[in-house]
Design a protein around this motif. Structure first.
Motif, PDB file in Angstrom:
ATOM      1  N   ASP A   1      38.164 -10.501  13.156  1.00  0.00           N
ATOM      2  CA  ASP A   1      39.203  -9.830  13.495  1.00  0.00           C
ATOM      3  C   ASP A   1      39.892 -10.132  14.699  1.00  0.00           C
ATOM      4  O   ASP A   1      39.641 -11.043  15.343  1.00  0.00           O
ATOM      5  CB  ASP A   1      38.860  -8.182  13.354  1.00  0.00           C
ATOM      6  CG  ASP A   1      37.915  -7.857  14.591  1.00  0.00           C
ATOM      7  OD1 ASP A   1      38.019  -8.355  15.729  1.00  0.00           O
ATOM      8  OD2 ASP A   1      37.244  -6.850  14.613  1.00  0.00           O
TER       9      ASP A   1
ATOM     10  N   ASN B   1      35.862  -9.852  16.919  1.00  0.00           N
ATOM     11  CA  ASN B   1      34.588  -9.709  16.093  1.00  0.00           C
ATOM     12  C   ASN B   1      34.384 -10.286  14.980  1.00  0.00           C
ATOM     13  O   ASN B   1      35.346 -10.405  14.362  1.00  0.00           O
ATOM     14  CB  ASN B   1      34.634  -7.930  16.095  1.00  0.00           C
ATOM     15  CG  ASN B   1      34.585  -7.074  17.409  1.00  0.00           C
ATOM     16  OD1 ASN B   1      33.763  -7.307  18.295  1.00  0.00           O
ATOM     17  ND2 ASN B   1      35.494  -6.367  17.618  1.00  0.00           N
TER      18      ASN B   1
ATOM     19  N   TRP C   1      32.968 -10.041  11.122  1.00  0.00           N
ATOM     20  CA  TRP C   1      32.514  -8.805   9.917  1.00  0.00           C
ATOM     21  C   TRP C   1      31.866  -9.442   8.827  1.00  0.00           C
ATOM     22  O   TRP C   1      32.477 -10.675   8.465  1.00  0.00           O
ATOM     23  CB  TRP C   1      33.575  -7.946   9.567  1.00  0.00           C
ATOM     24  CG  TRP C   1      34.501  -7.082  10.516  1.00  0.00           C
ATOM     25  CD1 TRP C   1      35.081  -7.424  11.433  1.00  0.00           C
ATOM     26  CD2 TRP C   1      33.959  -5.737  10.809  1.00  0.00           C
ATOM     27  NE1 TRP C   1      35.600  -6.365  12.441  1.00  0.00           N
ATOM     28  CE2 TRP C   1      34.575  -5.374  11.627  1.00  0.00           C
ATOM     29  CE3 TRP C   1      33.088  -4.821  10.244  1.00  0.00           C
ATOM     30  CZ2 TRP C   1      34.519  -4.028  12.209  1.00  0.00           C
ATOM     31  CZ3 TRP C   1      32.924  -3.391  10.873  1.00  0.00           C
ATOM     32  CH2 TRP C   1      33.742  -3.105  11.921  1.00  0.00           C
TER      33      TRP C   1
ATOM     34  N   SER D   1      28.410  -5.422   8.076  1.00  0.00           N
ATOM     35  CA  SER D   1      28.024  -5.660   9.645  1.00  0.00           C
ATOM     36  C   SER D   1      29.155  -5.974  10.376  1.00  0.00           C
ATOM     37  O   SER D   1      29.877  -6.896  10.116  1.00  0.00           O
ATOM     38  CB  SER D   1      26.791  -6.620   9.823  1.00  0.00           C
ATOM     39  OG  SER D   1      25.630  -6.281   9.110  1.00  0.00           O
ATOM     40  N   LYS D   2      29.007  -5.598  11.803  1.00  0.00           N
ATOM     41  CA  LYS D   2      29.980  -6.112  12.937  1.00  0.00           C
ATOM     42  C   LYS D   2      29.179  -6.853  13.862  1.00  0.00           C
ATOM     43  O   LYS D   2      28.372  -6.240  14.439  1.00  0.00           O
ATOM     44  CB  LYS D   2      30.788  -4.757  13.416  1.00  0.00           C
ATOM     45  CG  LYS D   2      31.824  -5.258  14.599  1.00  0.00           C
ATOM     46  CD  LYS D   2      32.196  -3.807  15.147  1.00  0.00           C
ATOM     47  CE  LYS D   2      33.359  -4.035  16.291  1.00  0.00           C
ATOM     48  NZ  LYS D   2      33.904  -2.646  16.631  1.00  0.00           N
TER      49      LYS D   2
ATOM     50  N   SER E   1      29.422  -8.736  17.565  1.00  0.00           N
ATOM     51  CA  SER E   1      30.359  -8.560  18.457  1.00  0.00           C
ATOM     52  C   SER E   1      30.358 -10.130  19.193  1.00  0.00           C
ATOM     53  O   SER E   1      29.915 -10.821  18.675  1.00  0.00           O
ATOM     54  CB  SER E   1      29.739  -7.805  19.836  1.00  0.00           C
ATOM     55  OG  SER E   1      28.562  -8.267  20.457  1.00  0.00           O
TER      56      SER E   1
ATOM     57  N   GLU F   1      24.602  -7.875  16.463  1.00  0.00           N
ATOM     58  CA  GLU F   1      24.976  -7.112  15.185  1.00  0.00           C
ATOM     59  C   GLU F   1      25.260  -5.942  16.018  1.00  0.00           C
ATOM     60  O   GLU F   1      24.237  -4.987  16.495  1.00  0.00           O
ATOM     61  CB  GLU F   1      23.971  -6.872  14.090  1.00  0.00           C
ATOM     62  CG  GLU F   1      24.456  -6.014  13.050  1.00  0.00           C
ATOM     63  CD  GLU F   1      23.511  -5.850  11.913  1.00  0.00           C
ATOM     64  OE1 GLU F   1      23.722  -5.894  10.939  1.00  0.00           O
ATOM     65  OE2 GLU F   1      22.291  -5.641  12.376  1.00  0.00           O
TER      66      GLU F   1
ATOM     67  N   THR G   1      39.250  -2.337  10.950  1.00  0.00           N
ATOM     68  CA  THR G   1      38.394  -2.945  11.619  1.00  0.00           C
ATOM     69  C   THR G   1      37.945  -2.095  12.931  1.00  0.00           C
ATOM     70  O   THR G   1      37.075  -2.444  13.754  1.00  0.00           O
ATOM     71  CB  THR G   1      39.007  -4.366  12.435  1.00  0.00           C
ATOM     72  OG1 THR G   1      40.184  -3.935  13.197  1.00  0.00           O
ATOM     73  CG2 THR G   1      39.161  -5.331  11.122  1.00  0.00           C
TER      74      THR G   1
ATOM     75  N   THR H   1      34.140   3.131  12.050  1.00  0.00           N
ATOM     76  CA  THR H   1      32.733   3.055  12.173  1.00  0.00           C
ATOM     77  C   THR H   1      31.928   3.799  11.074  1.00  0.00           C
ATOM     78  O   THR H   1      30.758   3.986  11.019  1.00  0.00           O
ATOM     79  CB  THR H   1      32.390   4.289  13.501  1.00  0.00           C
ATOM     80  OG1 THR H   1      32.983   5.475  13.124  1.00  0.00           O
ATOM     81  CG2 THR H   1      32.980   3.455  14.743  1.00  0.00           C
TER      82      THR H   1
END
Length: 361
Positions: free
Chosen positions: A216, A220, A222, A248-249, A251, A256, A295, A298
Motif C-alpha cells: 500500500d 505496508n 497486505w 494479513s497486514k 508492517s 504481521e 488500507t 481494521t
C-alpha cells in the motif's frame, strides 16, 4: 476459437492477405491493429492443451483472441497460470507444460521457450533487463522454489528452495516477498529473498496458504490467505479440521501486525488481492463475491462491492478501472468485465477459456 468484430476482420484482411492465403509451413506475420493495450491469460482446461492469450487493443477497442497461436502457428500449451510484461517482452508461464514462453509484447512473436530445469512454474517477476525469478511448485506440486533466470541466455542459473508451493511475488527495493501457497498441501509463510545474493533472509508467518499480496501507499504489505479446507467422506467441509481464510497486514518491520479471518468456511476462499493506483483501496474475491477494503481498515467489510463471482482480478494502470475475469467453466469461452471504482460496468468482452488474470504493457 477466434472472435473478431467485422471491423477487425477487415483490418486483418487488408493488412494480412499473405497470412490468410499462404500454404507455407513457416508461421506467417500477423499485424494486429495498434500496440497499446493489455493481455488476458486464458488458463484453459487442465490437460486439454487449449490455453490461450487474448489481447485488448486500446486504439480500436477490440478484444482479439488466441493471438499467440495466430502469430506463431502453434498451440501455446496446457494451463497458463500467469503472464508478465517487462522490457518489451511478454513472459507467459505455462504451468501444465512446464515452461515459460517469451514473446515480443508488440507483435506476439515467440522469442524463446524456457523449459529446462522448470517443472511446475507459477509466476514470473523481472528484476532487471537481465535477471528474473520464476516460482515453481516442483514435480510433486509441493516442493516450492524460486528459479533464477538469466534473461540473456534464458537459462536457470540457480534454484532457491522455499516453503511449499511458492506462488506470487512482490519486489520492494532489493527484496522479493514470496507467498508459500502450500501447493497441494499447506504452508503459512511469506519468505523474503535478497536479490543481491539470491538467498532467503527472513520468514514471516501469516494465515494458512497465502496466495496474493500487494503493497500500500504507506509501505505496508497486505496478504490474502485462502486457509485450508478439510472434507468428510461426502466431500462436505469438515469445519473442525479446517482453517479460515484471512487477510494479513505486514508492517515495514516485516511483522504481521493485523490478521482478519473471514467469517465463513466456503469453497470460494479469499483470493486475487489487487490494489488501486493510489495504493489505498484493495479488492479481493471471497464467497463468490467481490469485496473492497480500505488500507486503513481494521475490520473486514460486511457488504460486498459486487455480488458477482470472478476467477481473476486486475487493476488497469492506464485508467484505474478494475478488470474482473469470469470463467463459467473450463470448457467454454469466458469473459472479462471492466468497471470503475464505483462498480459501474464500462465494457465486457468475450475471451478464451477460463481467464485468470491480465498483463499490462
Amino acid at each position: 476459437m477466434i472472435r473478431l468484430s467485422f471491423k477487425s476482420v477487415l483490418v486483418l484482411l487488408v493488412t494480412l492477405p499473405v497470412w490468410m492465403t499462404s500454404c507455407n509451413d513457416d508461421p506467417q506475420p500477423v499485424s494486429l491493429p495498434g500496440e497499446d493495450g493489455f493481455f488476458v491469460v486464458n488458463e484453459g482446461g487442465f490437460g486439454k492443451g487449449n490455453t490461450s492469450i487474448s489481447f485488448f487493443d486500446r486504439t480500436t477497442g477490440e478484444m482479439i483472441n488466441n493471438v499467440y497461436s495466430i502469430k506463431n502457428g502453434v498451440p501455446l500449451g496446457d494451463q497458463s497460470q500467469s503472464m508478465t510484461v517487462a522490457d518489451g517482452k511478454g513472459y507467459i508461464v505455462v504451468q501444465g507444460s512446464g515452461k515459460v514462453e517469451v514473446i515480443n509484447a508488440d507483435d506476439f512473436s515467440r522469442i524463446h521457450s524456457i523449459d529446462e530445469d522448470i517443472e511446475s512454474p507459477r509466476y514470473f517477476l523481472a528484476l532487471s533487463a537481465t535477471k528474473g525469478y520464476v516460482t515453481d511448485w516442483g514435480s510433486d506440486g509441493v516442493s516450492g522454489s524460486v528459479k533464477v533466470i538469466d534473461l540473456n541466455t534464458y537459462e536457470v542459473t540457480k534454484t532457491i528452495p522455499t516453503g511449499k508451493g511458492a506462488n506470487r511475488m512482490l519486489k520492494v527495493n532489493n527484496l522479493v516477498y514470496v507467498t508459500n501457497n502450500g501447493g497441494f498441501q499447506k504452508d503459512n509463510t511469506i519468505q523474503i529473498i535478497d536479490t543481491n545474493t539470491d538467498r532467503i533472509i527472513e520468514t514471516i508467518t501469516v494465515g494458512d496458504n497465502p496466495s496474493s499480496l500487494q503493497r500500500d501507499k504507506d509501505g505496508n504489505i497486505w496478504v490474502v490467505s485462502s486457509g485450508v479446507l478439510a472434507y468428510d467422506i461426502n466431500f462436505n467441509i469438515d469445519e473442525a479440521n479446517s482453517t479460515p481464510g484471512s487477510i494479513s497486514k505486514i508492517s515495514a518491520a516485516n511483522t504481521e501486525s493485523l490478521r482478519l479471518n473471514v467469517p465463513e468456511l466456503t469453497y470460494s476462499t479469499p483470493a486475487n488481492l489487487v490494489i488501486n493506483q493510489e495504493g489505498d483501496q484493495m479488492y479481493y474475491t471471497y464467497n463468490n463475491k467481490l469485496w473492497t477494503m480500505s488500507t486503513s481498515a481494521t475490520a473486514l467489510p460486511t457488504t460486498p462491492f459486487k455480488d458477482s463471482s470472478y476467477y481473476g482480478l486486475a487493476v488497469d494502470p492506464f485508467d484505474g478501472t478494475i478488470v474482473g475475469c469470469k470463467a463459467p467453466s473450463f470448457s467454454s469461452a469466458g469473459s472479462i468485465e471492466v468497471f470503475n471504482d464505483a462498480g459501474v460496468l464500462q465494457n465486457s468482452y468475450t475471451v478464451g477459456i477460463a481467464p485468470n488474470g491480465c498483463a499490462f504493457k
